[in-house]
Design a protein around this motif. Structure first.
Motif, PDB file in Angstrom:
ATOM      1  N   ALA A 269      43.136  -4.660   1.612  1.00 30.57           N
ATOM      2  CA  ALA A 269      41.696  -4.562   1.398  1.00 30.57           C
ATOM      3  C   ALA A 269      41.318  -5.030  -0.003  1.00 30.57           C
ATOM      4  O   ALA A 269      40.307  -5.697  -0.201  1.00 30.57           O
ATOM      5  CB  ALA A 269      41.237  -3.125   1.610  1.00 30.57           C
ATOM      6  N   LEU A 270      42.169  -4.708  -0.985  1.00 30.96           N
ATOM      7  CA  LEU A 270      41.807  -5.005  -2.373  1.00 30.96           C
ATOM      8  C   LEU A 270      42.056  -6.458  -2.747  1.00 30.96           C
ATOM      9  O   LEU A 270      41.270  -7.062  -3.462  1.00 30.96           O
ATOM     10  CB  LEU A 270      42.591  -4.097  -3.320  1.00 30.96           C
ATOM     11  N   GLN A 271      43.168  -7.012  -2.296  1.00 33.78           N
ATOM     12  CA  GLN A 271      43.541  -8.327  -2.821  1.00 33.78           C
ATOM     13  C   GLN A 271      43.128  -9.493  -1.943  1.00 33.78           C
ATOM     14  O   GLN A 271      43.114 -10.629  -2.404  1.00 33.78           O
ATOM     15  CB  GLN A 271      45.060  -8.379  -3.060  1.00 33.78           C
ATOM     16  N   PHE A 272      42.789  -9.233  -0.680  1.00 32.50           N
ATOM     17  CA  PHE A 272      42.568 -10.364   0.211  1.00 32.50           C
ATOM     18  C   PHE A 272      41.397 -11.225  -0.230  1.00 32.50           C
ATOM     19  O   PHE A 272      41.433 -12.440  -0.169  1.00 32.50           O
ATOM     20  CB  PHE A 272      42.355  -9.875   1.645  1.00 32.50           C
ATOM     21  N   LYS A 273      40.351 -10.558  -0.710  1.00 32.39           N
ATOM     22  CA  LYS A 273      39.117 -11.270  -1.009  1.00 32.39           C
ATOM     23  C   LYS A 273      39.296 -12.339  -2.079  1.00 32.39           C
ATOM     24  O   LYS A 273      38.767 -13.441  -1.957  1.00 32.39           O
ATOM     25  CB  LYS A 273      38.075 -10.245  -1.465  1.00 32.39           C
ATOM     26  N   GLU A 274      40.056 -12.023  -3.097  1.00 39.01           N
ATOM     27  CA  GLU A 274      40.186 -12.961  -4.208  1.00 39.01           C
ATOM     28  C   GLU A 274      41.544 -13.646  -4.226  1.00 39.01           C
ATOM     29  O   GLU A 274      41.974 -14.124  -5.267  1.00 39.01           O
ATOM     30  CB  GLU A 274      39.941 -12.248  -5.546  1.00 39.01           C
ATOM     31  N   ALA A 275      42.213 -13.660  -3.081  1.00 36.94           N
ATOM     32  CA  ALA A 275      43.507 -14.340  -3.043  1.00 36.94           C
ATOM     33  C   ALA A 275      43.284 -15.804  -3.368  1.00 36.94           C
ATOM     34  O   ALA A 275      42.507 -16.480  -2.710  1.00 36.94           O
ATOM     35  CB  ALA A 275      44.137 -14.188  -1.681  1.00 36.94           C
ATOM     36  N   VAL A 276      43.964 -16.281  -4.407  1.00 37.86           N
ATOM     37  CA  VAL A 276      43.683 -17.636  -4.852  1.00 37.86           C
ATOM     38  C   VAL A 276      44.700 -18.633  -4.305  1.00 37.86           C
ATOM     39  O   VAL A 276      44.343 -19.672  -3.774  1.00 37.86           O
ATOM     40  CB  VAL A 276      43.618 -17.699  -6.391  1.00 37.86           C
TER      41      VAL A 276
ATOM     42  N   HIS B 183      43.726  -0.542 -14.751  1.00 38.96           N
ATOM     43  CA  HIS B 183      43.448  -1.968 -14.570  1.00 38.96           C
ATOM     44  C   HIS B 183      42.742  -2.162 -13.239  1.00 38.96           C
ATOM     45  O   HIS B 183      42.665  -1.240 -12.432  1.00 38.96           O
ATOM     46  CB  HIS B 183      44.746  -2.767 -14.616  1.00 38.96           C
ATOM     47  N   ARG B 184      42.231  -3.367 -13.006  1.00 40.98           N
ATOM     48  CA  ARG B 184      41.609  -3.648 -11.721  1.00 40.98           C
ATOM     49  C   ARG B 184      42.687  -3.762 -10.656  1.00 40.98           C
ATOM     50  O   ARG B 184      43.748  -4.334 -10.895  1.00 40.98           O
ATOM     51  CB  ARG B 184      40.827  -4.964 -11.790  1.00 40.98           C
ATOM     52  N   ALA B 185      42.409  -3.221  -9.478  1.00 35.59           N
ATOM     53  CA  ALA B 185      43.351  -3.351  -8.371  1.00 35.59           C
ATOM     54  C   ALA B 185      42.945  -4.496  -7.465  1.00 35.59           C
ATOM     55  O   ALA B 185      43.780  -5.121  -6.824  1.00 35.59           O
ATOM     56  CB  ALA B 185      43.398  -2.056  -7.567  1.00 35.59           C
ATOM     57  N   ASP B 186      41.658  -4.777  -7.401  1.00 33.04           N
ATOM     58  CA  ASP B 186      41.191  -5.891  -6.588  1.00 33.04           C
ATOM     59  C   ASP B 186      41.280  -7.175  -7.401  1.00 33.04           C
ATOM     60  O   ASP B 186      41.263  -7.150  -8.628  1.00 33.04           O
ATOM     61  CB  ASP B 186      39.743  -5.639  -6.145  1.00 33.04           C
ATOM     62  N   GLY B 187      41.390  -8.284  -6.717  1.00 35.03           N
ATOM     63  CA  GLY B 187      41.427  -9.561  -7.410  1.00 35.03           C
ATOM     64  C   GLY B 187      40.094  -9.794  -8.089  1.00 35.03           C
ATOM     65  O   GLY B 187      39.048  -9.536  -7.505  1.00 35.03           O
ATOM     66  N   SER B 188      40.108 -10.280  -9.340  1.00 40.45           N
ATOM     67  CA  SER B 188      38.852 -10.344 -10.067  1.00 40.45           C
ATOM     68  C   SER B 188      38.896 -11.318 -11.230  1.00 40.45           C
ATOM     69  O   SER B 188      39.933 -11.485 -11.880  1.00 40.45           O
ATOM     70  CB  SER B 188      38.523  -8.936 -10.568  1.00 40.45           C
ATOM     71  N   GLY B 189      37.759 -11.962 -11.489  1.00 41.31           N
ATOM     72  CA  GLY B 189      37.647 -12.845 -12.635  1.00 41.31           C
ATOM     73  C   GLY B 189      37.825 -12.093 -13.941  1.00 41.31           C
ATOM     74  O   GLY B 189      38.322 -12.638 -14.927  1.00 41.31           O
ATOM     75  N   GLY B 225      45.321   1.531 -10.726  1.00 38.59           N
ATOM     76  CA  GLY B 225      44.411   0.463 -10.350  1.00 38.59           C
ATOM     77  C   GLY B 225      43.107   1.029  -9.834  1.00 38.59           C
ATOM     78  O   GLY B 225      43.102   1.966  -9.043  1.00 38.59           O
ATOM     79  N   GLY B 226      41.999   0.487 -10.310  1.00 33.84           N
ATOM     80  CA  GLY B 226      40.692   0.905  -9.814  1.00 33.84           C
ATOM     81  C   GLY B 226      40.068  -0.243  -9.042  1.00 33.84           C
ATOM     82  O   GLY B 226      40.299  -1.406  -9.350  1.00 33.84           O
ATOM     83  N   ASN B 227      39.271   0.102  -8.046  1.00 37.11           N
ATOM     84  CA  ASN B 227      38.623  -0.911  -7.219  1.00 37.11           C
ATOM     85  C   ASN B 227      37.287  -1.294  -7.843  1.00 37.11           C
ATOM     86  O   ASN B 227      36.340  -0.524  -7.801  1.00 37.11           O
ATOM     87  CB  ASN B 227      38.444  -0.351  -5.808  1.00 37.11           C
ATOM     88  N   GLY B 228      37.224  -2.456  -8.438  1.00 38.05           N
ATOM     89  CA  GLY B 228      35.986  -2.911  -9.059  1.00 38.05           C
ATOM     90  C   GLY B 228      35.769  -2.283 -10.417  1.00 38.05           C
ATOM     91  O   GLY B 228      36.501  -1.377 -10.833  1.00 38.05           O
ATOM     92  N   ASN B 229      34.753  -2.792 -11.143  1.00 39.90           N
ATOM     93  CA  ASN B 229      34.415  -2.204 -12.438  1.00 39.90           C
ATOM     94  C   ASN B 229      34.159  -0.711 -12.308  1.00 39.90           C
ATOM     95  O   ASN B 229      34.580   0.085 -13.137  1.00 39.90           O
ATOM     96  CB  ASN B 229      33.151  -2.861 -12.990  1.00 39.90           C
ATOM     97  N   GLN B 230      33.454  -0.335 -11.213  1.00 39.43           N
ATOM     98  CA  GLN B 230      33.109   1.082 -11.062  1.00 39.43           C
ATOM     99  C   GLN B 230      34.345   1.921 -10.802  1.00 39.43           C
ATOM    100  O   GLN B 230      34.432   3.062 -11.243  1.00 39.43           O
ATOM    101  CB  GLN B 230      32.037   1.277  -9.987  1.00 39.43           C
ATOM    102  N   GLY B 231      35.348   1.356 -10.100  1.00 38.30           N
ATOM    103  CA  GLY B 231      36.583   2.093  -9.850  1.00 38.30           C
ATOM    104  C   GLY B 231      37.350   2.347 -11.137  1.00 38.30           C
ATOM    105  O   GLY B 231      37.854   3.444 -11.370  1.00 38.30           O
ATOM    106  N   VAL B 232      37.425   1.320 -11.983  1.00 35.38           N
ATOM    107  CA  VAL B 232      38.106   1.466 -13.270  1.00 35.38           C
ATOM    108  C   VAL B 232      37.376   2.491 -14.129  1.00 35.38           C
ATOM    109  O   VAL B 232      37.977   3.385 -14.728  1.00 35.38           O
ATOM    110  CB  VAL B 232      38.189   0.106 -14.005  1.00 35.38           C
ATOM    111  N   THR B 233      36.040   2.375 -14.143  1.00 28.09           N
ATOM    112  CA  THR B 233      35.243   3.284 -14.959  1.00 28.09           C
ATOM    113  C   THR B 233      35.411   4.733 -14.502  1.00 28.09           C
ATOM    114  O   THR B 233      35.592   5.634 -15.327  1.00 28.09           O
ATOM    115  CB  THR B 233      33.761   2.884 -14.875  1.00 28.09           C
TER     116      THR B 233
END
Lengths: 319, 375
Positions: A269-276, B183-189, B225-233
């Motif tokens: 759920a977390l990584q799929f969206k931004e998988a590069v 840190h962020r758990a989701d992929g992120s810029g 790992g937090g999900n998104g900025n709000q998860g980290v916060t």
């Protein structure tokens, strides 16, 4: 007249048969899609994807994909949830089906069904703000303080737990609460469906209530109860949101219950969206395949158990 | 024989006529109508974009403001993530994409005529939760090496000499407690910018840079790992003695405490729009107009910043009205005072003049059916 009815029957059976086949098709298509789309990942990564290694690395930035921490996380949280939820759920369902005063039964049933209807994100929020600080942290501190445990349990309870309670234990406990209503509701229905003749016969032979429940009713309903447990396990394996919120999403190495971890579902759920990179996507599809296969194997195993139980139960007890 | 030839050539002509007819009806007319100022009916051109969720708040604001600038255009932007945005451009399923990540060489090759245009920059800041400090205490100060050591689990305690020597004023208040690292758990810029910075700060950082990486502090059991900025916060706020990185705009809007950083020139800086602009000021770019702006020289430069881009096809667009409207929109985003104000109001750093100029030049190179799109 009779001919017309037969035509209707044929049409009807085709219709419902088609719907049943649709279910089969969906499962097959999902499995086939996961299998073909992960072909590259399987070829490039090989078995190290599954190997249980403490230093397994999952690093999309370097295109390294070893999924053991997530497989372990999914399994350990589900096992914790099942171990804790089964006795509690069976207790509740026996109470509701056999012992509960009639006027309390309805409110209790409502409560159980409401518990099942709460969205998982609400469990997650409640977990973060209430359950973790109030219950998991003290429990974690207690478990961490147990010393002199045999090595396996010692590893499982290596502390300290995070100050806000985020841990594999937290995920396991939240899952426990989430699957209790599922297991309870079905087991209760199974117990209620047992004909009274069974109870009367048992009582007639001089058995106490406890003996009737333990030696007659539970064995009689065992296959149904196993089915309920499997449904609960299925929910635990696939649960994503609540687990993500309380588990810490960390590729942690020791495997301790008191440390943060990751499950397959949350990683997807977390990584799929931004998988590069393409391999990252493929590796995640392989992870999806792994989750799919684990669920499938557990289901088959459960079918096998149910079948074994049904075969062993003497026919005269069943009728 | 000649009859056969004639009939074949007749067929050929007929087919080519038919093809030509199809060409003019399906794609809109080339050049002539493309560069005319004839007013199109409102909402007659639809531009669709997707990608970076980081630039989404700005995109939505721009889209609503742009309605009054050019009513003939309807724009939609869907924050599906930079990865999805890039993929949509490579597969040519979209008019434009937003991305915080640059295109890899394979993506460049597969997409054939893709070009990135930096439109603004964002910064990543370090937020922390130290109950031992009171509101009158000065903000925490960190430097690049310390940050790398914290995320590498080499510095694990708040009272580590590496931290205390940077913070002489609050040194005796820093507790002898473990640092919970978020840190962020989701992929992120945001992660991409942050890991680019860690890579640049020190060769000790070996986990690489990207929108998702592996964190050595996780392996040590103290990373979360937090999900998104709000998860980290949420994780930082719930955990005493913790620290994590979030997007600057998010930290400002939610009034989170954040650390100052010692930059490459040895100066201690606050993250502000100006200090991010200072980091952009060198204006050095690759031919694809991409650049990392981490650990930049300059006394005022904030060391953890990054561009966010729009991606366009530069020569393969066949609908010239659409191409023109698209280029006009991007041009408006980077140059128009309203658009720039929108961005700064949302706490993004707009492009400095020298960068703006380069982007406008590159936009001028976009062609449609061989003709330049911009007049």
């Amino acid at each position: 007249m009779s001919r017309a009815t037969r035509h209707g029957d044929v049409l009807w059976s085709l219709l419902v048969g088609g719907m049943a086949i649709l279910v089969l098709l969906v499962v097959l298509v999902i499995g086939w899609m996961l299998w073909t789309q992960s072909a590259d990942a399987r070829a490039k990564i090989g078995v190290s994807f599954f190997l249980p290694m403490a230093d397994a690395s999952w690093n999309p930035a370097k295109d390294v994909y070893q999924a053991w921490p997530f497989i372990y996380g999914t399994l350990i949280t589900s096992v914790v949830a099942i171990i804790l939820a089964v006795p509690i759920s069976l207790g509740i369902s026996v109470f509701l089906a056999e012992l509960c005063p009639e006027r309390l039964r309805l409110p209790f049933n409502w409560m159980i069904e409401m518990l099942a209807a709460i969205p998982s994100v609400v469990y997650g929020l409640w977990g973060i703000f209430v359950f973790l600080p109030q219950v998991v942290v003290p429990l974690g501190d207690f478990l961490a303080s147990l010393s002199g445990l045999p090595s396996f349990a010692g590893t499982l309870f290596t502390g300290p737990i995070s100050l806000d309670g985020t841990s594999r234990l937290a995920a396991g406990l939240v899952l426990t609460i989430m699957i209790i209503p599922t297991i309870t509701a079905i087991s209760r229905d199974v117990l209620l469906a047992i004909p009274d003749s069974q109870r009367e016969a048992s009582m007639g032979l001089g058995a106490t209530r406890w003996e009737t429940i333990w030696q007659v009713l539970l064995p009689y309903g065992l296959s149904g109860i196993l089915g309920a447990i499997i449904l609960g396990l299925g929910r635990a394996l696939g649960e994503t949101m609540a687990v993500t919120m309380v588990m810490g999403n960390s590729n942690e190495g020791t495997g301790s219950l008191l440390k943060p971890g990751y499950t397959m579902a949350s990683l997807l759920a977390l990584q799929f969206k931004e998988a590069v990179s393409q391999l990252h996507t493929d590796a995640m599809i392989e992870l999806g395949l792994t989750l799919f296969v684990i669920t499938l194997i557990l289901n088959l195993f459960a079918r096998f158990l149910v079948w074994q139980v049904a075969r062993r139960t003497p026919q005269e007890v069943r009728t | 024989m000649s009859k056969l030839l004639r009939s074949i050539s007749f067929l050929f002509v007929a087919a080519s006529l038919l093809l030509a007819a199809c060409g003019t009806t399906s794609g809109s007319a080339p050049a002539a109508s493309g560069n005319s100022d004839t007013t199109l009916p409102s909402g007659s051109v639809t531009l669709t974009g997707q990608g970076s969720s980081f630039q989404n708040p700005a995109q939505q604001q721009w889209i609503s403001d742009y309605e009054s600038v050019d009513p003939s255009v309807t724009i939609s932007y869907n924050p599906t993530g930079s990865g999805a945005g890039k993929k949509s451009m490579v597969d040519n399923t979209n008019d434009f994409a937003g991305s915080d990540a640059v295109l890899t060489d394979q993506e460049m090759a597969a997409g054939q005529d893709l070009q990135l245009y930096p439109i603004m920059a964002g910064a990543t800041v370090i937020t922390y939760n130290l109950p031992e400090l009171s509101s009158s205490d000065p903000a925490l100060i960190l430097d690049g090496q310390t940050l790398v050591d914290i995320y590498n689990a080499k510095v694990t305690m708040w009272n580590d000499p590496e931290i205390t020597k940077l913070n002489p004023d609050i040194a005796d208040k820093l507790p002898a407690n473990q640092i919970s690292v978020v840190h962020r758990a989701d992929g992120s810029g945001t992660t991409e910018i942050f890991t680019n910075a860690l890579t640049s700060f020190s060769s000790d950082w070996t986990s690489g840079a990207g929108s998702t990486v592996e964190w050595p502090v996780d392996k040590a059991g103290n990373g979360f790992g937090g999900n998104g900025n709000q998860g980290v916060t949420a994780k930082v706020q719930n955990t005493p003695d913790s620290l994590g990185y979030v997007e600057y705009a998010y930290a400002v809007q939610n009034k989170l405490p954040f650390a100052k950083m010692v930059n490459k020139d040895g100066k201690t800086v606050d993250p502000t729009i100006d200090s991010v602009k200072a980091a952009m000021s060198s204006g050095k770019f690759t031919p694809q107009l991409t650049a990392t702006i981490v650990n930049e020289p300059g006394a005022d430069s904030w060391p953890i910043a990054g561009y966010t881009y729009i991606i366009l096809h530069t020569s393969s667009m066949t609908d010239c009205v659409k191409a023109q409207k698209l280029v006009e929109y991007v041009h408006w985003i980077v140059t128009d005072p309203t658009a720039i104000k929108d961005a700064t109001d949302l706490d993004y750093a707009p492009l400095p003049d020298n960068v703006q100029q380069q982007v406008v030049e590159k936009l001028g190179e976009v062609t449609c059916n061989g003709q330049p799109v911009m007049k």
